[in-house]
Scaffold this active site. Structure first.
Site: not given
Length: 241
Positions: A67, A136, A138, A143
């Protein structure tokens, strides 16, 4: 899914580096998918040590980064391009033309993402993909409520992710709110996957990824369906398993 629990972060990093080294020794022109952030830093330091000892040669290796922030240029100290050069590429003998990074300043984002995806496919796909995991759940910047069918794409970052990344910036207002990320489909097409995590703050995410139901709200849970995933974690990250 294989889970390896190491005593601490340093041992975890060494184990991951040895797996990368073994991959490159078996296939010198391996296509590696690489991650950024605090978690893989130790692994990169160990890879540099192994390279300096002439135990691994990167001259034929091709890399694709997972990313990149959208909207900051490569010279920005917080860009992942800068991160990878500072923490790995400048210290090994990888050919510059074999390094591939998402273009965080692309004017036509869709075309840029498609080109990135096509190049991965042209090289036969990713042989070994390194992942971290967010609090979370990810992976990459995919996400919660992710589309499992997505390939490389532009994503909106959640507040939790922005807040977690704000420690690298002068102000939380400086943290990009978008990023380009390999999609779940791209990640799942990798032949082998290594997921790294350390610390108590990742324990819940690891437990939900490994033992929870496969759910878009926990993107990492999809890894349960991959046939060659190795999770390397320290004792703290494993504490809820």
């Amino acid at each position: 899914m294989r889970i390896i629990v190491m005593d601490n972060y340093d041992e975890m990093s060494k184990r991951a580096a040895l797996m990368i080294t073994s991959q490159v020794m078996l296939k010198p022109d391996s296509v590696l998918g690489l991650a950024t952030g605090d978690t893989p830093l130790g692994m990169y330091k160990e890879l540099i040590k192994l390279y300096n000892k002439k135990e691994v040669d990167f001259k034929e290796v091709r890399t694709f980064n997972l990313d990149e922030y959208y909207g900051i240029n490569r010279e920005n100290l917080q860009s992942y391009y800068y991160f990878m050069n500072s923490n790995l590429f400048n210290s090994i003998n990888i050919a510059r033309e074999n390094i591939n990074m998402p273009d965080g300043m692309a004017k036509d984002v869709n075309a840029s993402c498609k080109g990135y995806e096509n190049k991965i496919k042209e090289l036969g796909g990713i042989d070994m993909q390194v992942l971290g995991i967010g609090g979370n759940g990810h992976i990459g910047f995919n996400e919660p409520n992710v589309n499992f069918e997505a390939e490389t794409h532009l994503v909106n970052l959640e507040e939790q992710t922005i807040e977690a990344n704000s420690r690298f910036f002068t102000s939380i207002k400086d943290v990009p709110v978008k990023a380009i990320s390999m999609g779940i489909k791209t990640i799942m097409n990798s032949k082998k996957i290594i997921l790294l995590a350390n610390g108590l703050n990742k324990a819940k995410a690891i437990e939900r990824a490994v033992n929870g139901k496969i759910n878009p709200n926990i993107p990492a849970s999809i890894l349960q369906l991959h046939n060659d995933v190795t999770i390397i974690i320290d004792k703290e990250a494993a504490s809820k398993l």
